[in-house]
Scaffold this active site. Sequence first.
Site, short mmCIF file in Angstrom:
data_model
loop_
_atom_site.label_atom_id
_atom_site.label_comp_id
_atom_site.label_asym_id
_atom_site.label_seq_id
_atom_site.Cartn_x
_atom_site.Cartn_y
_atom_site.Cartn_z
N GLU A 145 0.81 -1.22 0.00
CA GLU A 145 0.00 0.00 0.00
C GLU A 145 0.85 1.27 0.00
O GLU A 145 1.80 1.41 0.75
CB GLU A 145 -0.89 -0.03 1.25
CG GLU A 145 -1.90 1.07 1.35
CD GLU A 145 -2.80 0.90 2.57
OE1 GLU A 145 -3.78 1.64 2.67
OE2 GLU A 145 -2.53 0.02 3.41
N CYS A 185 -6.10 -2.74 1.55
CA CYS A 185 -5.99 -2.93 3.00
C CYS A 185 -7.35 -3.01 3.69
O CYS A 185 -8.03 -4.01 3.62
CB CYS A 185 -5.09 -1.85 3.59
SG CYS A 185 -4.39 -2.27 5.20
N LYS A 238 -8.84 3.80 -2.57
CA LYS A 238 -9.36 3.08 -1.40
C LYS A 238 -10.71 3.64 -0.98
O LYS A 238 -10.84 4.83 -0.67
CB LYS A 238 -8.34 3.19 -0.27
CG LYS A 238 -8.62 2.37 0.97
CD LYS A 238 -7.45 2.51 1.93
CE LYS A 238 -7.56 1.61 3.14
NZ LYS A 238 -6.35 1.74 4.00
#
Length: 293
Positions: free
Chosen positions: A42, A151, A114
Amino acid sequence: MNLKIALLQLQPTGTPEGQLEKGLAACRQAKAAGADIALFPEMWNNGYTIPADPAGLLSMAEDVDGAFVSAFGALARELDMAVAVTFLERFCPQPRNSMALFDRHGVRRLLYAKVHTCDFDAESLLTPGEDFYVTDLDTAKGMVKVGAMICYDREFPESARVLMLKGAELILVPNACPMEINRLSQLRGRAFENMTAIATANYPESQPDCNGHSSVFDGVAYLPDLPNSRDTCILEADGAEGVYLADLDLAQLRTYRRHEVHGNAYRRPEKYGLLTSQRVEEPFIRPDRRELI
């Protein structure tokens, strides 16, 4: 059709120039090992650093068409290898936590930000993504339908479910946190219930609050010649820095998806209306929850 996926479990260097140089070198190492896709952890451009002051945050952001990201597109074309590079993306009103996926011709096929930002922490300063996307990715082994989570997205079953409904065969997951038994179990569950492969790249144990254990789950729980279910984990790295390769049998996965009972065959979406409600009640009320329109 075995697709070779390289998980770049790399220790950050501390500088943007170092991140670029080390990232390009890792991609070359992956290609030399036979990889068809290389996946970074990430926010690779700064080693997952989120300054608290707006000026510092903006100074670390990269334009999606800027030199840092474009260098990986050019390398993908040179190496004939797909590359999924992660970065803090310059965006308005605030930067985003993003991944750009280039095919083997260096064409950007997907830009994903994200969706589930960690608003209980520093990511409250970032702009969340708006949707989940799936693309037809051209690899040296043929076309593959690929989506992405980043994530914390993995902790919501809806993320992988939407990607499955959009056709994803492979979900790429850049990561930056300890991958302990419960988080690994989340990935195993997402792969099992959606009959998708899930590949996760994490930072090594030498990075604070990370522990390596990058993984690939192929999503194939049952085979005709096996009396019991099989382990869907085809790779779990240890904590050390390195480039780890997994062989994903796409032909096996596609056959499995045509015949097994999970995925979309027997769902009852007309019963799931509550899943789209925005109501939050005790014990889940949090004062730092972001109010989104």
